[in-house]
Design an enzyme around this catalytic site. Structure first.
Site, PDB file in Angstrom:
ATOM      1  N   ARG A 101     -73.341 -52.468  -4.030  1.00  0.00           N
ATOM      2  CA  ARG A 101     -72.508 -52.053  -4.243  1.00  0.00           C
ATOM      3  C   ARG A 101     -71.714 -53.300  -5.077  1.00  0.00           C
ATOM      4  O   ARG A 101     -71.714 -54.514  -3.997  1.00  0.00           O
ATOM      5  CB  ARG A 101     -71.522 -51.585  -2.577  1.00  0.00           C
ATOM      6  N   HIS A 128     -70.027 -43.931  -9.812  1.00  0.00           N
ATOM      7  CA  HIS A 128     -70.017 -43.547  -8.923  1.00  0.00           C
ATOM      8  C   HIS A 128     -70.992 -42.202  -8.019  1.00  0.00           C
ATOM      9  O   HIS A 128     -70.594 -41.902  -7.884  1.00  0.00           O
ATOM     10  CB  HIS A 128     -68.960 -43.847  -8.226  1.00  0.00           C
ATOM     11  N   GLN A 131     -70.317 -40.894  -4.240  1.00  0.00           N
ATOM     12  CA  GLN A 131     -69.661 -40.026  -4.809  1.00  0.00           C
ATOM     13  C   GLN A 131     -69.946 -38.718  -4.947  1.00  0.00           C
ATOM     14  O   GLN A 131     -69.612 -37.089  -4.794  1.00  0.00           O
ATOM     15  CB  GLN A 131     -68.636 -41.218  -4.949  1.00  0.00           C
ATOM     16  N   ASP A 218     -58.439 -39.764  -8.769  1.00  0.00           N
ATOM     17  CA  ASP A 218     -58.209 -41.281  -8.218  1.00  0.00           C
ATOM     18  C   ASP A 218     -57.325 -42.264  -8.163  1.00  0.00           C
ATOM     19  O   ASP A 218     -56.652 -42.247  -9.094  1.00  0.00           O
ATOM     20  CB  ASP A 218     -59.688 -41.515  -8.768  1.00  0.00           C
ATOM     21  N   CYS A 257     -61.373 -38.944  -3.793  1.00  0.00           N
ATOM     22  CA  CYS A 257     -62.764 -39.608  -3.219  1.00  0.00           C
ATOM     23  C   CYS A 257     -62.430 -40.686  -2.220  1.00  0.00           C
ATOM     24  O   CYS A 257     -63.320 -41.396  -1.099  1.00  0.00           O
ATOM     25  CB  CYS A 257     -63.579 -40.466  -4.209  1.00  0.00           C
ATOM     26  N   ARG A 285     -70.060 -36.682   2.020  1.00  0.00           N
ATOM     27  CA  ARG A 285     -70.799 -39.134   1.768  1.00  0.00           C
ATOM     28  C   ARG A 285     -72.102 -38.596   2.923  1.00  0.00           C
ATOM     29  O   ARG A 285     -73.240 -39.674   2.405  1.00  0.00           O
ATOM     30  CB  ARG A 285     -70.259 -40.099   1.970  1.00  0.00           C
TER      31      ARG A 285
END
Length: 299
Positions: A101, A128, A131, A218, A257, A285
């Site tokens: 990340r 991402h 996700q 988001d 998310c 996830r």
């Protein structure tokens, strides 16, 4: 030949859908011991804060018999000027894969270029993809199909939006993004996705939500943008609330998310309401992380 997962479009349609199916299988059989990663060590480099991504990957690696190795950026020689090339080449001698990340997407591309082991994008400023895979699994669980599904994404055209657009393209779902002018998703993701499905970018959230099967949002301010009050003002009308939800189908699901800034991009009433699937989305996830790891490490 090693494979990386840096963006959704690193997979083709068949591969992406097969990973969704594999994640469903792993979720159903979660209590059955399944350890395809025995003897494998996976490095985890997180330059940004993380809850769901870090924990889901660390647990996934452990439950599949592997060994997660957390590498703090402050403790790596990268923090003292060692090149990405040298870091990638050395870590490839110790590890079987890297979960990373970071900020600039170019950084993870550089890492993947030199690494001889699979590199997984655990979030960059541009994409991402992990996700998006969990999101896609959640939609299929709740709707039972992708074809004919309308996803309405309301908010910042950020990394989550870019990856969701690419996931829609590979599944055949239609997606409409409502965002203020100047905050549209990445043009390259939009243009590639349009070759496979319907992608609409508009500035009116109520038009986007009209007859939608999925309402997704988001945070308005991504990591590193905290305190940007000017941007926050531009997004004040792009909130998922009771009025916006009424424009969607009666059985529409609400997705986020997480983490959420309650009262900004979404109200408590909707986030905690009966149409919200955010906890299922978060749980998924774990299962999609397992599917990704198995795909990349056992080919």
């Amino acid at each position: 030949m090693k494979r990386d997962y840096l963006r959704v479009f690193d997979l083709d349609r068949e591969e992406f859908l097969s990973l969704i199916e594999k994640a469903r299988e792993l979720k159903i059989n979660r209590n059955i011991s399944y350890c395809p990663l025995i003897g494998k060590s996976i490095g985890m480099i997180f330059e940004k804060p993380s809850t769901r991504t870090r924990v889901s990957f660390e647990v996934a690696i452990y439950q599949m018999g592997g060994h997660p190795v957390y590498l703090s950026p402050r403790e790596l020689q990268l923090s003292r000027g060692e090149t990405i090339k040298d870091t990638a080449l050395v870590l490839s001698r110790y590890l079987d894969a890297l979960v990373v990340r970071t900020f600039e997407h170019e950084k993870i591309e550089e890492l993947a270029k030199w690494a001889t082991i699979p590199v997984i994008n655990a979030l960059t400023d541009l994409h991402h993809p992990c996700q998006a895979m969990a999101d896609t699994l959640t939609i299929f669980e709740k709707k039972g199909k992708f074809e004919g599904i309308k996803i309405a994404y309301v908010g910042d055209g950020n990394n989550v939006a870019n990856s969701l657009i690419e996931a829609a393209a590979l599944t055949g779902a239609n997606i409409t993004v409502a965002t203020p002018s100047g905050y549209e998703p990445h043009k390259e993701s939009i243009e590639r996705a349009k070759k496979f499905t319907e992608v609409t970018i508009i500035n009116n959230p109520f038009d986007a939500a009209d007859d939608a099967d999925v309402l997704y949002t988001d945070v308005w301010l991504s990591m590193g943008e905290e305190g940007n009050e000017d941007k926050k003002r531009k997004f004040k009308d792009f909130q998922i609330n009771r009025d916006l939800l009424k424009k969607a189908k009666a059985d529409a699901i609400v997705m986020h998310c997480l983490p959420a800034h309650r009262g900004e991009e979404i109200t408590d009433e909707v986030l905690d309401g009966h149409q919200s699937v955010v906890l299922d989305q978060a749980e998924n996830r774990l299962h999609t992380s397992k599917a990704i790891l198995e795909f990349l490490l056992t080919q």
